[in-house]
Design a protein around this motif. Structure first.
Motif, PDB file in Angstrom:
ATOM      1  N   ALA A 259       6.464  10.728   4.491  1.00  0.00           N
ATOM      2  CA  ALA A 259       7.388  11.549   2.829  1.00  0.00           C
ATOM      3  C   ALA A 259       8.064  10.495   3.139  1.00  0.00           C
ATOM      4  CB  ALA A 259       6.872  13.131   4.339  1.00  0.00           C
ATOM      5  N   ARG A 260       8.129   9.590   3.123  1.00  0.00           N
ATOM      6  CA  ARG A 260       9.440   8.715   3.488  1.00  0.00           C
ATOM      7  C   ARG A 260       9.435   7.231   3.396  1.00  0.00           C
ATOM      8  NH1 ARG A 260      15.060   8.713   1.135  1.00  0.00           N
ATOM      9  NH2 ARG A 260      15.477   6.646   2.253  1.00  0.00           N
ATOM     10  N   ILE A 261      10.176   6.622   2.217  1.00  0.00           N
ATOM     11  CA  ILE A 261       9.581   5.069   1.939  1.00  0.00           C
ATOM     12  C   ILE A 261      11.208   3.994   1.833  1.00  0.00           C
ATOM     13  CG2 ILE A 261       9.276   4.912  -0.298  1.00  0.00           C
ATOM     14  CD1 ILE A 261       6.538   3.182   0.438  1.00  0.00           C
TER      15      ILE A 261
ATOM     16  N   GLY B   1       0.379  -1.178  -0.142  1.00  0.00           N
ATOM     17  CA  GLY B   1      -0.016   0.149  -0.018  1.00  0.00           C
ATOM     18  C   GLY B   1       1.068   1.610  -0.414  1.00  0.00           C
ATOM     19  N   ALA B   2       1.817   1.444   1.147  1.00  0.00           N
ATOM     20  CA  ALA B   2       2.849   2.156   0.489  1.00  0.00           C
ATOM     21  C   ALA B   2       3.332   2.306  -0.836  1.00  0.00           C
ATOM     22  CB  ALA B   2       3.779   2.507   1.798  1.00  0.00           C
ATOM     23  N   TYR B   3       3.624   2.133  -0.956  1.00  0.00           N
ATOM     24  CA  TYR B   3       4.936   2.146  -1.989  1.00  0.00           C
ATOM     25  C   TYR B   3       3.827   2.289  -3.827  1.00  0.00           C
ATOM     26  CZ  TYR B   3       9.569   0.728  -1.661  1.00  0.00           C
ATOM     27  OH  TYR B   3      10.791   0.547  -0.723  1.00  0.00           O
ATOM     28  N   ALA B   4       2.781   1.806  -3.397  1.00  0.00           N
ATOM     29  CA  ALA B   4       1.718   1.855  -4.352  1.00  0.00           C
ATOM     30  C   ALA B   4       0.947   2.822  -4.284  1.00  0.00           C
ATOM     31  CB  ALA B   4      -0.185   0.853  -4.184  1.00  0.00           C
ATOM     32  N   LEU B   5       1.361   3.894  -3.202  1.00  0.00           N
ATOM     33  CA  LEU B   5       0.721   5.636  -2.978  1.00  0.00           C
ATOM     34  C   LEU B   5       2.258   6.465  -3.327  1.00  0.00           C
ATOM     35  CD1 LEU B   5      -0.733   7.364  -0.680  1.00  0.00           C
ATOM     36  CD2 LEU B   5       1.578   8.266  -0.018  1.00  0.00           C
TER      37      LEU B   5
ATOM     38  N   LEU C 284      -1.187   5.497   4.543  1.00  0.00           N
ATOM     39  CA  LEU C 284      -1.534   6.491   5.140  1.00  0.00           C
ATOM     40  C   LEU C 284       0.100   7.082   6.082  1.00  0.00           C
ATOM     41  CD1 LEU C 284      -3.148   8.911   6.287  1.00  0.00           C
ATOM     42  CD2 LEU C 284      -4.199   7.613   7.966  1.00  0.00           C
ATOM     43  N   LEU C 285       0.333   6.102   6.887  1.00  0.00           N
ATOM     44  CA  LEU C 285       1.538   5.584   7.722  1.00  0.00           C
ATOM     45  C   LEU C 285       2.466   6.064   6.844  1.00  0.00           C
ATOM     46  CD1 LEU C 285       1.198   1.884   8.718  1.00  0.00           C
ATOM     47  CD2 LEU C 285       1.648   4.489  10.344  1.00  0.00           C
ATOM     48  N   PHE C 286       2.890   5.691   5.572  1.00  0.00           N
ATOM     49  CA  PHE C 286       4.413   6.364   4.602  1.00  0.00           C
ATOM     50  C   PHE C 286       3.741   7.532   4.011  1.00  0.00           C
ATOM     51  CE2 PHE C 286       5.216   2.543   6.069  1.00  0.00           C
ATOM     52  CZ  PHE C 286       6.704   2.393   6.616  1.00  0.00           C
ATOM     53  N   LEU C 287       2.591   8.235   3.825  1.00  0.00           N
ATOM     54  CA  LEU C 287       2.166   9.499   2.803  1.00  0.00           C
ATOM     55  C   LEU C 287       2.735  10.493   4.644  1.00  0.00           C
ATOM     56  CD1 LEU C 287       0.504  11.393   1.507  1.00  0.00           C
ATOM     57  CD2 LEU C 287      -1.102  11.452   2.412  1.00  0.00           C
TER      58      LEU C 287
ATOM     59  N   SER D 128      11.569  10.109  -1.052  1.00  0.00           N
ATOM     60  CA  SER D 128      11.155  10.621  -0.909  1.00  0.00           C
ATOM     61  C   SER D 128      10.175  11.130  -0.554  1.00  0.00           C
ATOM     62  CB  SER D 128      12.455  11.926   0.174  1.00  0.00           C
ATOM     63  OG  SER D 128      12.560  11.088   0.674  1.00  0.00           O
ATOM     64  N   LEU D 129       9.040  11.716  -0.287  1.00  0.00           N
ATOM     65  CA  LEU D 129       7.637  12.398  -0.933  1.00  0.00           C
ATOM     66  C   LEU D 129       8.294  13.569  -1.664  1.00  0.00           C
ATOM     67  CD1 LEU D 129       5.498  10.898  -1.929  1.00  0.00           C
ATOM     68  CD2 LEU D 129       4.117  12.127  -0.002  1.00  0.00           C
ATOM     69  N   PRO D 130       8.359  13.607  -3.010  1.00  0.00           N
ATOM     70  CA  PRO D 130       8.677  15.530  -3.005  1.00  0.00           C
ATOM     71  C   PRO D 130       7.234  16.447  -2.181  1.00  0.00           C
ATOM     72  CG  PRO D 130       8.902  14.487  -5.286  1.00  0.00           C
ATOM     73  CD  PRO D 130       7.945  13.292  -4.081  1.00  0.00           C
TER      74      PRO D 130
END
Lengths: 238, 372
Positions: B267-269, B92-96, B261-264, B165-167
């Motif tokens: 903002a870093r995976i 789920g996190a990677y899909a986000l 949601l957790l990784f949103l 990281s999420l920009p």
């Protein structure tokens, strides 16, 4: 003819648990099966209900070949059973155990089966335990629940696997009347039981299994008096 | 069509007035139901008067509680002891990250899509792990998660083994962010915390409603039956495979949404963080076991205990984990039904009444000649 077993065989390794059994049961009949421990009685039930598949032979229920049908399909078609070693749904209440069978086994809604389940609990003497967790029942309660849950799926063929063990004489009498009632209502019954006098009070025909084979079959009294049965049970040479 | 006509009249049929009734509610459950509405309203309004730190802590508590309730449904009700739920958190996190970074979709929409991706992973995973029984099932679920971790580490677009990281512009573009900013007159990062908090609240409340309704339905009965005895369930007409499959996929979907949601919020995976056995399964099992497996109340108690332990003991480093494990073992030995199990045993209360009680008319209960 409601059930027909044709040359049914099932082995576990080199052991032939059920060996070429033929059997025909008429609608509304009550058949008893006896035999020593390990004679193949429970294996035969597992074959009829689909928990085991036969190596050879076929099973016909109500004119249909159900040899390869799933246990679920057989329940829905109208075969109900009790388990020799009770398998209650322990985390559900006694009443909910019946609901599972009534809802899923008959394809009904919950509201449609409440009364039916309540009446079965009354008739099987479990009504006082209706809201008890099934896992908290003692062995006698569990055995009654096996019968009650099987009835809740409203089967046309009911397979009973040693439900009289551990009962007092008075309780055996009640059980006999209950099973007779069920049988009179039109339900076909196959009953495996070690307590022969209980069995003989209900069934009109007796089949004897030994080492997976049918030894003898017929009316209860001649069968019990036969040399074959005396040999099996008392070791007296024929 | 079932040949009903051939059947002997079933007991209790053809009767006009029903004799028996079914009740579920208890006094405690009615009080709980009345208390839960104001409680949820207060939680919704909380960002108006709580500081960011509290919202962040509650965000973590809500997400862990959701994961715990989902695992509890799998293991506690259906007997599916999975130790591989991190597969769905990570997927789920990677899909986000994929939907937002590569496809440029909105993060909130991506959370929903991430749930679908996790559910899609659960379909082939189920076909594999359902062939296994008991301990082998558990190992199988763990292997599935490890395979996912290794595969995702190969995806260069998402940072490979080191992660990405999420920009900031993506996280700052969430639907509803402007609304929150204006409503509470806060800056971007604080508004993001509030929005994440609300999303976590939606997931945890939604999960409780979902689990409760499921357990109260015919599927809930089937689920418990399958968890207690598969052969008996099959022989009473329960579709065992479909029941297990349904529950496995549904929990995977929601677990995937929680992971997204957790990784949103983080903002870093990285593969190690997203597919962490400790974070997303071991802690979750701890919460459920401590609180009381197989009850809806258990995970709530468990997550409170877990949070307090972490709050006061996390500074101890490895000793914290050792204490956590020791506590879980002690509880399993001396109170296997967990803290809620002990409470409900002594006080006979249930806040989420999923058990149906047969209401027996007096007369019937007293009849001795019930076998005639």
């Amino acid at each position: 003819m409601i059930l027909k077993l044709d040359n049914l065989t099932r082995s576990f390794g080199s052991l032939k648990a059920v060996d070429g059994v033929h059997l025909e049961i008429a609608r509304g009949e009550a058949l008893g099966i006896i035999g020593p421990n390990g004679a193949g009685k429970s294996t035969l039930f597992n074959l009829v209900t689909g928990l085991l598949r036969p190596d050879t032979g076929s099973i016909w229920f109500d004119g249909r070949d159900i040899t390869h049908a799933s246990p679920r399909a057989r329940c829905i078609a109208g075969i109900g059973r009790s388990f020799q070693i009770p398998l209650p749904f322990e985390n559900l209440t006694v009443f909910e155990n019946l609901l599972v069978a009534a809802i899923h086994g008959r394809g009904r809604r919950e509201a449609q089966v409440i009364d039916a389940c309540g009446e079965i609990l009354e008739r099987t003497g479990l009504i006082a335990f209706a809201n008890r967790r099934a896992g908290a029942l003692n062995l006698l309660g569990r055995k009654r629940l096996e019968l009650a849950r099987a009835l809740a799926s409203a089967p046309r063929l009911l397979l009973l696997d040693e439900i009289a063990g551990g009962l007092t004489e008075a309780e055996c009498g009640e059980l006999v009347r209950l099973v007779q009632d069920i049988n009179k209502s039109g339900m076909t019954i196959i009953w495996v039981e070690h307590i022969v006098h209980v069995l003989v009070a209900v069934v009109s025909r007796l089949m004897v299994l030994n080492f997976g084979r049918k030894i003898i079959e017929g009316e209860p009294r001649p069968v019990m008096a036969s040399a074959e049965v005396r040999e099996i049970y008392m070791g007296i040479a024929a | 069509m079932r040949p009903e006509a051939n059947k002997p009249a079933a007991l209790g049929e053809g009767r006009h007035s029903p004799r028996f009734a079914v009740a579920t509610a208890t006094r405690a459950s009615i009080i709980a139901a009345l208390a839960v509405i104001p409680a949820v309203l207060i939680l919704i309004a909380l960002p108006a008067f709580a500081d960011r730190a509290l919202l962040q802590e509650l965000f973590y508590v809500f997400t862990m509680l959701t994961l715990a309730q989902l695992w509890n449904l799998l293991a506690g009700s259906a007997g599916l002891i999975s130790v591989g739920q991190q597969a769905f958190v990570g997927m789920g996190a990677y899909a986000l990250f994929a939907f937002t970074i590569i496809a440029g979709l909105d993060p909130v929409l991506s959370i929903v899509l991430a749930g679908i991706v996790a559910g899609a992973l659960a379909v082939p995973a189920a076909l594999i792990v359902f062939r296994l029984r008991g301990a082998y099932f558990a190992i199988g679920t763990w292997v599935v998660a490890e395979v996912c971790r290794l595969v995702l580490a190969q995806v260069k677009h998402l940072g490979g083994g080191t992660g990405t990281s999420l920009p900031p512009d993506i996280a700052g573009s969430m639907i509803g962010l402007d609304f929150v900013r204006h409503l509470f007159r806060v800056r971007g990062p604080a508004a993001r915390d509030i929005l994440s908090y609300w999303l976590a609240l939606v997931l945890v409340v939604g999960t409780f409603i979902l689990v409760y309704r499921l357990l109260r339905s015919r599927h809930g009965l089937a689920l418990s039956a399958v968890g207690d005895s598969e052969p008996a369930a099959e022989s009473t007409g329960v579709d065992v495979f479909r029941t297990k499959f349904l529950i496995y996929v549904v929990t995977a979907i929601v677990t995937g949404m929680v992971g997204a949601l957790l990784f949103l919020q983080k903002a870093r995976i990285s593969p190690d963080a997203a597919f962490s056995l400790i974070d997303w399964t071991a802690y979750v099992i701890f919460i459920v076991v401590i609180g009381g497996i197989g009850t809806m109340e258990g995970p709530i108690i468990g997550v409170v205990i877990f949070y307090l332990l972490q709050y006061y003991l996390a500074a101890l480093g490895s000793w914290y984990l050792i204490l956590l494990g020791a506590l879980a073992i002690l509880l399993m030995l001396f109170a296997p039904s967990g803290v809620w199990g002990v409470i409900s045993h002594y006080f006979d209360i249930s806040l989420f009444p999923v058990r149906r009680r047969l209401v027996v008319p007096e007369r019937a209960g007293l009849r001795k000649e019930s076998l005639r």
